[in-house]
Design a protein around this motif. Structure first.
Motif, mmCIF file in Angstrom:
data_model
loop_
_atom_site.group_PDB
_atom_site.id
_atom_site.type_symbol
_atom_site.label_atom_id
_atom_site.label_comp_id
_atom_site.label_asym_id
_atom_site.label_seq_id
_atom_site.Cartn_x
_atom_site.Cartn_y
_atom_site.Cartn_z
ATOM 1 N N ARG A 86 -5.538 -6.807 -3.646
ATOM 2 C CA ARG A 86 -6.731 -6.668 -4.492
ATOM 3 C C ARG A 86 -7.958 -7.248 -3.781
ATOM 4 O O ARG A 86 -9.037 -7.266 -4.347
ATOM 5 C CB ARG A 86 -6.505 -7.404 -5.802
ATOM 6 C CG ARG A 86 -5.236 -6.936 -6.510
ATOM 7 C CD ARG A 86 -5.522 -6.558 -7.942
ATOM 8 N NE ARG A 86 -4.298 -6.199 -8.637
ATOM 9 C CZ ARG A 86 -3.809 -4.956 -8.672
ATOM 10 N NH1 ARG A 86 -4.425 -3.980 -8.067
ATOM 11 N NH2 ARG A 86 -2.705 -4.693 -9.327
ATOM 12 N N ASP A 87 -7.790 -7.688 -2.554
ATOM 13 C CA ASP A 87 -8.911 -8.251 -1.786
ATOM 14 C C ASP A 87 -9.848 -7.121 -1.349
ATOM 15 O O ASP A 87 -9.401 -6.179 -0.680
ATOM 16 C CB ASP A 87 -8.351 -8.986 -0.567
ATOM 17 C CG ASP A 87 -9.418 -9.803 0.149
ATOM 18 O OD1 ASP A 87 -10.607 -9.415 0.103
ATOM 19 O OD2 ASP A 87 -9.033 -10.816 0.759
ATOM 20 N N PRO A 88 -11.143 -7.116 -1.698
ATOM 21 C CA PRO A 88 -12.060 -6.024 -1.343
ATOM 22 C C PRO A 88 -12.235 -5.858 0.168
ATOM 23 O O PRO A 88 -12.559 -4.774 0.635
ATOM 24 C CB PRO A 88 -13.369 -6.403 -2.029
ATOM 25 C CG PRO A 88 -13.261 -7.822 -2.384
ATOM 26 C CD PRO A 88 -11.792 -8.154 -2.477
ATOM 27 N N ARG A 89 -12.015 -6.916 0.944
ATOM 28 C CA ARG A 89 -12.166 -6.801 2.408
ATOM 29 C C ARG A 89 -11.072 -5.884 2.996
ATOM 30 O O ARG A 89 -11.308 -5.229 4.002
ATOM 31 C CB ARG A 89 -12.086 -8.178 3.062
ATOM 32 C CG ARG A 89 -13.263 -9.077 2.678
ATOM 33 C CD ARG A 89 -13.091 -10.452 3.208
ATOM 34 N NE ARG A 89 -11.906 -11.059 2.566
ATOM 35 C CZ ARG A 89 -11.474 -12.274 2.846
ATOM 36 N NH1 ARG A 89 -12.052 -13.020 3.753
ATOM 37 N NH2 ARG A 89 -10.410 -12.756 2.230
ATOM 38 N N HIS A 90 -9.920 -5.844 2.332
ATOM 39 C CA HIS A 90 -8.828 -4.995 2.842
ATOM 40 C C HIS A 90 -9.187 -3.524 2.692
ATOM 41 O O HIS A 90 -8.706 -2.686 3.470
ATOM 42 C CB HIS A 90 -7.525 -5.316 2.118
ATOM 43 C CG HIS A 90 -7.004 -6.679 2.459
ATOM 44 N ND1 HIS A 90 -6.043 -7.302 1.728
ATOM 45 C CD2 HIS A 90 -7.310 -7.545 3.463
ATOM 46 C CE1 HIS A 90 -5.760 -8.489 2.251
ATOM 47 N NE2 HIS A 90 -6.537 -8.657 3.297
ATOM 48 N N ALA A 91 -10.030 -3.166 1.714
ATOM 49 C CA ALA A 91 -10.398 -1.770 1.502
ATOM 50 C C ALA A 91 -11.271 -1.256 2.659
ATOM 51 O O ALA A 91 -11.315 -0.051 2.910
ATOM 52 C CB ALA A 91 -11.152 -1.617 0.184
ATOM 53 N N ARG A 92 -11.946 -2.151 3.387
ATOM 54 C CA ARG A 92 -12.815 -1.737 4.485
ATOM 55 C C ARG A 92 -12.080 -1.632 5.814
ATOM 56 O O ARG A 92 -12.643 -1.207 6.808
ATOM 57 C CB ARG A 92 -13.966 -2.744 4.625
ATOM 58 C CG ARG A 92 -14.943 -2.699 3.468
ATOM 59 C CD ARG A 92 -16.238 -3.438 3.780
ATOM 60 N NE ARG A 92 -16.032 -4.835 4.185
ATOM 61 C CZ ARG A 92 -16.185 -5.883 3.364
ATOM 62 N NH1 ARG A 92 -16.588 -5.710 2.125
ATOM 63 N NH2 ARG A 92 -15.975 -7.102 3.792
ATOM 64 N N LEU A 93 -10.816 -2.032 5.844
ATOM 65 C CA LEU A 93 -10.048 -1.951 7.089
ATOM 66 C C LEU A 93 -9.819 -0.491 7.466
ATOM 67 O O LEU A 93 -9.736 0.368 6.592
ATOM 68 C CB LEU A 93 -8.709 -2.677 6.921
ATOM 69 C CG LEU A 93 -8.780 -4.192 6.801
ATOM 70 C CD1 LEU A 93 -7.407 -4.761 6.464
ATOM 71 C CD2 LEU A 93 -9.295 -4.819 8.102
ATOM 72 N N PRO A 94 -9.748 -0.195 8.777
ATOM 73 C CA PRO A 94 -9.523 1.190 9.192
ATOM 74 C C PRO A 94 -8.154 1.702 8.714
ATOM 75 O O PRO A 94 -7.181 0.941 8.643
ATOM 76 C CB PRO A 94 -9.577 1.128 10.718
ATOM 77 C CG PRO A 94 -9.419 -0.294 11.069
ATOM 78 C CD PRO A 94 -9.851 -1.110 9.901
#
Ligand SMILES: [Zn+2]
Length: 94
Positions: free
Chosen positions: A84-92
């Motif tokens: 649920r960490d939003p930074r993980h959604a930006r990972l390639p």
């Protein structure tokens, strides 16, 4: 005391429980009294280790009726955890 299997030529098989020192002694059929011949059968493996008994039972069951499974049996497969960490959604993505 061990159980010994005998076979009467007329009546079929029967078991005799006797001491080991009398294992080779002849036996007479309890039905007709005819001299019976001793027969050798597989040992009673089922009375042993419960894990071995379960494995043998499962093997015997699956020989006749194979189980239909939806995943690899014996492995505790968990679903991939969702972050649920939003930074993980930006990972390639692959
Ligand atoms: Zn007999």
């Amino acid at each position: 005391m061990p159980t010994y299997a005998f076979r009467c030529p007329h009546c079929g098989g029967f078991d005799v429980i006797r001491p080991m020192r009398e294992a080779g002694a002849p036996a007479t059929c309890p039905e007709c009294g005819t001299a019976a011949r001793r027969v050798f059968e597989s040992p009673a493996l089922r009375a042993g280790d419960p894990r071995m008994r379960r494995a043998l039972d499962a093997s015997e069951r699956s020989a006749d009726e194979p189980a239909v499974v939806s995943s690899v049996p014996g492995r505790n497969r968990r679903a991939t955890p969702i972050s649920r960490d939003p930074r993980h959604a930006r990972l390639p993505r692959p």
